[in-house]
Scaffold this motif. Sequence first.
Motif, PDB file in Angstrom:
ATOM      1  N   ILE A   1       0.831  -1.216   0.000  1.00 23.73           N
ATOM      2  CA  ILE A   1       0.000   0.000   0.000  1.00 23.73           C
ATOM      3  C   ILE A   1       0.865   1.266   0.000  1.00 23.73           C
ATOM      4  O   ILE A   1       0.394   2.342   0.385  1.00 23.73           O
ATOM      5  N   ARG A   2       2.123   1.139  -0.424  1.00 24.76           N
ATOM      6  CA  ARG A   2       3.012   2.315  -0.392  1.00 24.76           C
ATOM      7  C   ARG A   2       2.404   3.443  -1.226  1.00 24.76           C
ATOM      8  O   ARG A   2       1.900   3.211  -2.329  1.00 24.76           O
ATOM      9  N   GLY A   3       2.458   4.626  -0.647  1.00 18.54           N
ATOM     10  CA  GLY A   3       1.872   5.779  -1.325  1.00 18.54           C
ATOM     11  C   GLY A   3       0.360   5.862  -1.183  1.00 18.54           C
ATOM     12  O   GLY A   3      -0.248   6.841  -1.581  1.00 18.54           O
ATOM     13  N   ARG A   4      -0.271   4.823  -0.622  1.00 19.68           N
ATOM     14  CA  ARG A   4      -1.728   4.856  -0.421  1.00 19.68           C
ATOM     15  C   ARG A   4      -2.055   4.794   1.070  1.00 19.68           C
ATOM     16  O   ARG A   4      -3.144   4.425   1.480  1.00 19.68           O
ATOM     17  N   PHE A   5      -1.076   5.144   1.871  1.00 23.76           N
ATOM     18  CA  PHE A   5      -1.159   5.089   3.334  1.00 23.76           C
ATOM     19  C   PHE A   5      -2.378   5.869   3.834  1.00 23.76           C
ATOM     20  O   PHE A   5      -3.114   5.419   4.705  1.00 23.76           O
ATOM     21  N   ALA A   6      -2.591   7.072   3.268  1.00 26.48           N
ATOM     22  CA  ALA A   6      -3.656   7.957   3.762  1.00 26.48           C
ATOM     23  C   ALA A   6      -4.837   8.014   2.802  1.00 26.48           C
ATOM     24  O   ALA A   6      -5.706   8.877   2.939  1.00 26.48           O
ATOM     25  N   GLU A   7      -4.870   7.073   1.858  1.00 27.66           N
ATOM     26  CA  GLU A   7      -5.922   7.106   0.836  1.00 27.66           C
ATOM     27  C   GLU A   7      -7.313   7.028   1.478  1.00 27.66           C
ATOM     28  O   GLU A   7      -7.555   6.176   2.332  1.00 27.66           O
ATOM     29  N   GLY A   8      -8.195   7.923   1.035  1.00 27.48           N
ATOM     30  CA  GLY A   8      -9.583   7.876   1.514  1.00 27.48           C
ATOM     31  C   GLY A   8      -9.787   8.463   2.902  1.00 27.48           C
ATOM     32  O   GLY A   8     -10.901   8.450   3.416  1.00 27.48           O
ATOM     33  N   VAL A   9      -8.712   8.964   3.526  1.00 25.74           N
ATOM     34  CA  VAL A   9      -8.852   9.547   4.859  1.00 25.74           C
ATOM     35  C   VAL A   9      -9.418  10.960   4.710  1.00 25.74           C
ATOM     36  O   VAL A   9      -8.944  11.735   3.878  1.00 25.74           O
ATOM     37  N   GLU A  10     -10.413  11.283   5.514  1.00 25.58           N
ATOM     38  CA  GLU A  10     -11.076  12.588   5.399  1.00 25.58           C
ATOM     39  C   GLU A  10     -10.112  13.716   5.770  1.00 25.58           C
ATOM     40  O   GLU A  10      -9.108  13.478   6.464  1.00 25.58           O
ATOM     41  N   ALA A  11     -10.435  14.917   5.343  1.00 27.90           N
ATOM     42  CA  ALA A  11      -9.624  16.085   5.687  1.00 27.90           C
ATOM     43  C   ALA A  11      -9.670  16.307   7.198  1.00 27.90           C
ATOM     44  O   ALA A  11     -10.732  16.201   7.801  1.00 27.90           O
ATOM     45  N   ASP A  12      -8.479  16.565   7.772  1.00 29.72           N
ATOM     46  CA  ASP A  12      -8.405  16.930   9.180  1.00 29.72           C
ATOM     47  C   ASP A  12      -9.171  16.022  10.134  1.00 29.72           C
ATOM     48  O   ASP A  12     -10.030  16.482  10.887  1.00 29.72           O
ATOM     49  N   PRO A  13      -8.911  14.737  10.145  1.00 35.02           N
ATOM     50  CA  PRO A  13      -9.650  13.853  11.056  1.00 35.02           C
ATOM     51  C   PRO A  13      -9.302  14.193  12.513  1.00 35.02           C
ATOM     52  O   PRO A  13      -8.212  14.717  12.767  1.00 35.02           O
ATOM     53  N   PRO A  14     -10.162  13.908  13.465  1.00 37.34           N
ATOM     54  CA  PRO A  14      -9.995  14.367  14.845  1.00 37.34           C
ATOM     55  C   PRO A  14      -8.640  13.974  15.468  1.00 37.34           C
ATOM     56  O   PRO A  14      -7.973  14.808  16.059  1.00 37.34           O
ATOM     57  N   GLY A  15      -8.182  12.751  15.319  1.00 36.52           N
ATOM     58  CA  GLY A  15      -6.924  12.342  15.967  1.00 36.52           C
ATOM     59  C   GLY A  15      -5.699  12.593  15.095  1.00 36.52           C
ATOM     60  O   GLY A  15      -4.596  12.188  15.439  1.00 36.52           O
ATOM     61  N   GLY A  16      -5.906  13.257  13.936  1.00 34.32           N
ATOM     62  CA  GLY A  16      -4.789  13.515  13.030  1.00 34.32           C
ATOM     63  C   GLY A  16      -4.745  12.480  11.916  1.00 34.32           C
ATOM     64  O   GLY A  16      -5.382  11.425  11.969  1.00 34.32           O
ATOM     65  N   ARG A  17      -3.976  12.823  10.893  1.00 32.38           N
ATOM     66  CA  ARG A  17      -3.922  12.017   9.671  1.00 32.38           C
ATOM     67  C   ARG A  17      -3.305  10.636   9.912  1.00 32.38           C
ATOM     68  O   ARG A  17      -3.724   9.628   9.344  1.00 32.38           O
ATOM     69  N   LEU A  18      -2.293  10.597  10.786  1.00 34.61           N
ATOM     70  CA  LEU A  18      -1.584   9.337  11.048  1.00 34.61           C
ATOM     71  C   LEU A  18      -2.525   8.280  11.624  1.00 34.61           C
ATOM     72  O   LEU A  18      -2.632   7.169  11.096  1.00 34.61           O
ATOM     73  N   LEU A  19      -3.208   8.635  12.723  1.00 34.60           N
ATOM     74  CA  LEU A  19      -4.016   7.620  13.401  1.00 34.60           C
ATOM     75  C   LEU A  19      -5.182   7.160  12.524  1.00 34.60           C
ATOM     76  O   LEU A  19      -5.507   5.972  12.481  1.00 34.60           O
ATOM     77  N   ALA A  20      -5.773   8.100  11.775  1.00 32.92           N
ATOM     78  CA  ALA A  20      -6.881   7.729  10.890  1.00 32.92           C
ATOM     79  C   ALA A  20      -6.389   6.803   9.775  1.00 32.92           C
ATOM     80  O   ALA A  20      -7.082   5.866   9.375  1.00 32.92           O
ATOM     81  N   SER A  21      -5.168   7.057   9.276  1.00 37.92           N
ATOM     82  CA  SER A  21      -4.620   6.228   8.189  1.00 37.92           C
ATOM     83  C   SER A  21      -4.280   4.829   8.684  1.00 37.92           C
ATOM     84  O   SER A  21      -4.480   3.840   7.969  1.00 37.92           O
ATOM     85  N   LEU A  22      -3.747   4.764   9.894  1.00 40.71           N
ATOM     86  CA  LEU A  22      -3.432   3.445  10.457  1.00 40.71           C
ATOM     87  C   LEU A  22      -4.694   2.600  10.495  1.00 40.71           C
ATOM     88  O   LEU A  22      -4.719   1.457  10.043  1.00 40.71           O
ATOM     89  N   GLU A  23      -5.737   3.192  11.023  1.00 36.85           N
ATOM     90  CA  GLU A  23      -6.980   2.455  11.185  1.00 36.85           C
ATOM     91  C   GLU A  23      -7.584   2.052   9.840  1.00 36.85           C
ATOM     92  O   GLU A  23      -7.980   0.909   9.653  1.00 36.85           O
TER      93      GLU A  23
END
Length: 475
Positions: A80-102
Amino acid sequence: MTAPLRAIRGPVLNPLPEAGVAWWPDGCLVGDDRGDLVAVGAWSEVAARLQLDPAAVPASAGIILPPLLDAHIHVPQHPIRGRFAEGVEADPPGGRLLASLERNVFPAEGRCEGPAHARHVVADFAADTLANGVVGGAAYMTVHARATRIALEQLPDAWSVGLVLMNGRCPAYLRTDEPGLADDVALLARDHGRRLIVTDRFAVSVDTPLRRTGVALARRHGLRMQTHLDEQRAEKALVEEVLYPDAGSYTAVYARDGLLACEPILAHCIHVRPDEVELIAASGAVIAHCPVSNTLLGSGVMPLDVIRAAGIPHCLCTDVGASPTTSLLCEMAQFLKVHAGASAAATPEEALRLVTAAPAAILGLADRLGTFAPGRECSFIEVASATSTPPATARDAILGGLLGMTEADLAAWCRADDPRAAAVRRLRERGLDWGADLAALEADVRDTAARLEHRVRRVTRRGRVVFTATGTAPR
Ligand code: GUN
Ligand code: FE
């Protein structure tokens, strides 16, 4: 009896262990039959000394440099390289990292529970890193002992691999099975020694009891550790204000639980306060600096001058899957861009040292890799030069030859009126917003990644060619 010699002639860059890079526009490497280096230097000097026949010495397929090493990369995220944050909404509450992990990362890691899939992922990772000239480093696998064993068995010997520990804020299928952990680590350490690295994912996902269990196992088996630290503001706030309000700082969590004493490789260290820098500097820990990841996830810019002034060893790493590419050339380019104008230390020569000699020292491989010197491995890569005119200096050879950048390209990143430079300034000051800043930097990184991937024409390890590119290099 002396072993027969094998030589190659071409432009040679030699990053030196402490500082600087030697450059021979017409240089050569000479190895022996055992795969050790016998000589490196200017062709005229080495050829005369060893009485080499010019007709018998092949020309290189590009600029010759030591193989690259990546001390922070996630194997199961390679698909999934380069697609780590794909589909993650703008400015998610816990930040981009935690939303992408999930959303993207944990499911990808969960799929490695199956050995057939894990084998496939590791094989692709091994082939792709090698094709980009990367022969070793420190990699995260998953929480699965079986997948970690597969990675240890399939990856070349200069790779360390981490069995990931985590027990909170992750799906149940990725929770570390504590009762089995000690046995898993003992077996993996018995078979693979220091190539196993005890991996505390980060303070968000690992509680103190599990961390202390990991530390005890690392001590018992003589292993080092790796983790993430101070990557994003929201992550830091969660650790310091919610999860560990009494610790004093994110770094103090790791100090208090004993992790900092286990020679850890700490990824990111962007939002470190002065007391945290002191703790890290006093501990013997090292930092994996990942400018591409830090840009694409909007994490910020590591304070390079602070880390250098504190004398903390550091190197450049991709953090794939947050980076779209395993190319450390792309990472070097991003290092120069995000620190342009802000740090006198971010030179092309330093960028090269941070993917060769520096990680070799950090990974305990400096007696074999990282710098060319007689007695070390005759291991090298040949990179197609992006310039048609022969570079005159090491700086030209790295900036123009390896990275395909001009001095004017680099200077643009210091200009007040360049939108990308302005975006980097905002990234440094407060993290990227979700709009034009991210779009501008993301487009630039993806373009650079596409341009610099697969410029490596050949990889030689201990005198044997282990990778040859097919087709022509991208221009
Ligand atoms: N922090 C915890 N896990 C991860 C990960 O997989 N990638 C990045 N970039 N940061 C992390
Ligand atoms: Fe990471």
